[in-house]
Scaffold this active site. Structure first.
Site, mmCIF file in Angstrom:
data_model
loop_
_atom_site.group_PDB
_atom_site.id
_atom_site.type_symbol
_atom_site.label_atom_id
_atom_site.label_comp_id
_atom_site.label_asym_id
_atom_site.label_seq_id
_atom_site.Cartn_x
_atom_site.Cartn_y
_atom_site.Cartn_z
ATOM 1 N N SER A 188 3.705 -0.701 1.974
ATOM 2 C CA SER A 188 4.341 -2.027 1.952
ATOM 3 C C SER A 188 3.864 -2.972 3.048
ATOM 4 O O SER A 188 4.100 -4.177 2.953
ATOM 5 C CB SER A 188 5.854 -1.884 2.106
ATOM 6 O OG SER A 188 6.463 -1.841 0.858
ATOM 7 N N LYS A 192 1.958 -5.880 1.932
ATOM 8 C CA LYS A 192 2.627 -7.033 1.314
ATOM 9 C C LYS A 192 2.553 -8.272 2.222
ATOM 10 O O LYS A 192 2.639 -9.406 1.743
ATOM 11 C CB LYS A 192 4.099 -6.700 1.021
ATOM 12 C CG LYS A 192 4.278 -5.606 -0.043
ATOM 13 C CD LYS A 192 5.734 -5.164 -0.135
ATOM 14 C CE LYS A 192 5.945 -4.072 -1.174
ATOM 15 N NZ LYS A 192 7.317 -3.528 -1.162
ATOM 16 N N TYR A 228 -1.378 -4.999 -7.155
ATOM 17 C CA TYR A 228 -0.292 -4.540 -6.270
ATOM 18 C C TYR A 228 -0.528 -3.097 -5.783
ATOM 19 O O TYR A 228 -0.499 -2.813 -4.580
ATOM 20 C CB TYR A 228 1.047 -4.663 -7.014
ATOM 21 C CG TYR A 228 2.189 -4.027 -6.268
ATOM 22 C CD1 TYR A 228 2.724 -4.629 -5.136
ATOM 23 C CD2 TYR A 228 2.708 -2.799 -6.673
ATOM 24 C CE1 TYR A 228 3.757 -4.020 -4.435
ATOM 25 C CE2 TYR A 228 3.738 -2.195 -5.982
ATOM 26 C CZ TYR A 228 4.258 -2.808 -4.862
ATOM 27 O OH TYR A 228 5.264 -2.199 -4.152
ATOM 28 N N TYR A 260 13.026 -3.000 4.976
ATOM 29 C CA TYR A 260 13.900 -2.537 3.888
ATOM 30 C C TYR A 260 15.330 -3.039 4.119
ATOM 31 O O TYR A 260 15.513 -4.064 4.766
ATOM 32 C CB TYR A 260 13.822 -1.009 3.736
ATOM 33 C CG TYR A 260 12.397 -0.567 3.512
ATOM 34 C CD1 TYR A 260 11.739 -0.900 2.333
ATOM 35 C CD2 TYR A 260 11.694 0.127 4.482
ATOM 36 C CE1 TYR A 260 10.418 -0.526 2.117
ATOM 37 C CE2 TYR A 260 10.369 0.507 4.275
ATOM 38 C CZ TYR A 260 9.744 0.163 3.095
ATOM 39 O OH TYR A 260 8.443 0.506 2.883
ATOM 40 N N VAL A 276 6.203 2.916 3.487
ATOM 41 C CA VAL A 276 6.629 4.305 3.298
ATOM 42 C C VAL A 276 5.561 5.319 3.727
ATOM 43 O O VAL A 276 5.829 6.512 3.746
ATOM 44 C CB VAL A 276 7.084 4.597 1.843
ATOM 45 C CG1 VAL A 276 8.351 3.850 1.503
ATOM 46 C CG2 VAL A 276 5.977 4.304 0.842
HETATM 47 N N1 GLU Z 1 3.478 1.073 -3.253
HETATM 48 C C1 GLU Z 1 4.794 1.444 -2.864
HETATM 49 C C2 GLU Z 1 5.743 1.276 -4.019
HETATM 50 O O1 GLU Z 1 5.565 0.388 -4.775
HETATM 51 C C3 GLU Z 1 5.217 0.599 -1.685
HETATM 52 C C4 GLU Z 1 6.379 1.212 -1.070
HETATM 53 C C5 GLU Z 1 6.673 0.806 0.337
HETATM 54 O O2 GLU Z 1 5.909 1.056 1.271
HETATM 55 O O3 GLU Z 1 7.762 0.243 0.487
HETATM 56 O O4 GLU Z 1 6.658 2.010 -4.221
#
Ligand code: GLU
Length: 315
Positions: free
Chosen positions: A74, A77, A199, A251, A269
């Site tokens: 994530s 992002k 993504y 989160y 994660v």
């Molecule tokens: N590619 C992971 C997912 O879509 C990202 C999760 C993360 O690091 O929050 O679940």
């Protein structure tokens, strides 16, 4: 305790602070849970720990496994958001909100209640909309993001982990559901599979702590990368992106993270977290064991110790 008040004092203070942190977090390394909902991620050694600090003048301090690559997940992002914010400017916020979600990062329920507009760009639905913006504006969306990450990190060698990418695609049914659901609300323009490829691709990028700290430096310098001098966001946009990191970057425990750590940051994660102090530095940490919210357990503690011991934070 010697506090850090300026770049000039960093040499005296940061190396010993990093040594102390490494010792103090050691008992926590086996306490978290390595993510395995993407099975490939579950193969990582939970005892790994690395940390890197980069100052605006380019100085680097690092400790532990700071040069070992890991899955940024994530954290990527932030890079796709930077690109999309640069392209769409404030029109981006017609497609994705700016409020903490208070829900798990992959929740479908809120999305239905809010007519397919994700709460913020850091929950999965929001990042999928951001990936869609990239798909609408570039012929090679995934390569555009990957090259952008390489440029920010000043490291042309950075690559996706293909095993993680395949694992994400195979077990990414919930993300596919989010994307299709938003398409039904006309909040996805491109083909859903193309958007998901972009993504999943950027999430499967591997970087180390030094790469990540380098890549976030522009956010501690009003949108201008201090090493290359290149401007990625306006000062106002950088301020807004940092505000989103503080309120939504870790989160649904961003409040707890702000309370304990006091820096805007983004976690993934894979166990990485990157945070910044405007006008001073960026700091990244990696420890794969996660707490119940999905943030690195030892990593969060390490950042808390960093701001406590140096007394630098945004507050
Ligand atoms: N590619 C992971 C997912 O879509 C990202 C999760 C993360 O690091 O929050 O679940």
């Amino acid at each position: 305790m010697a506090y850090l008040n300026s770049l000039e004092e960093a040499n005296q203070i940061i190396p010993s602070v990093l040594d102390e942190i490494k010792t103090e977090i050691a008992p926590l390394l086996n306490k978290g849970k390595v993510a395995n909902y993407i099975p490939e991620l579950g193969k990582v050694d939970p005892m790994k720990f690395g940390m890197a600090v980069r100052l605006l003048d380019g100085t680097t301090y690092q400790i532990g496994d700071s040069q070992t690559n890991f899955s940024v997940q994530s954290i990527s992002k932030v890079f796709s958001l930077t690109k999309a914010f640069g392209v769409l400017k404030d029109d981006l916020w017609k497609r994705v909100g700016k409020e903490p979600s208070g829900n798990p990062f992959n929740s479908l329920i809120q999305l239905e209640n809010e007519n397919g507009k994700p709460r913020n760009p850091f929950i999965n639905a929001g990042a999928i909309v951001v990936a869609d913006v990239i798909c609408s504006h570039y012929d090679e969306p995934l390569n555009t993001i990957l090259d952008f990450i390489r440029e920010l990190a000043n490291n042309k060698q950075l690559k996706m982990n293909i095993g993680v990418l395949q694992s994400e695609k195979k077990f990414g049914n919930r993300n596919a559901a989010l994307a299709h659901f938003m398409k039904s609300y006309d909040n996805i323009e491109s083909d859903v599979n193309e958007v998901l490829d972009c993504y999943f691709g950027h999430c499967s990028m591997e970087m180390n702590c030094v790469d990540l700290a380098t890549a976030f430096l522009f956010l501690s310098n009003h949108g201008v990368h201090p090493i290359s001098g290149k401007k990625y966001l306006s000062a106002s946009q950088a301020k807004r992106l940092n505000a989103l990191l503080l309120t939504c970057g870790t989160y649904d425990s961003a409040g707890e993270f702000a309370f304990k750590v006091g820096m805007p940051g983004k976690s993934g994660v894979g166990g990485g977290i990157v945070a910044i102090i405007p006008g001073l530095l960026s700091v990244s940490v990696w420890s794969p064991g996660l707490d119940k919210h999905g943030n690195s357990l030892a990593g969060t503690k390490a950042l808390e110790l960093f701001t406590t011991k140096t007394a630098v934070s945004i507050f």
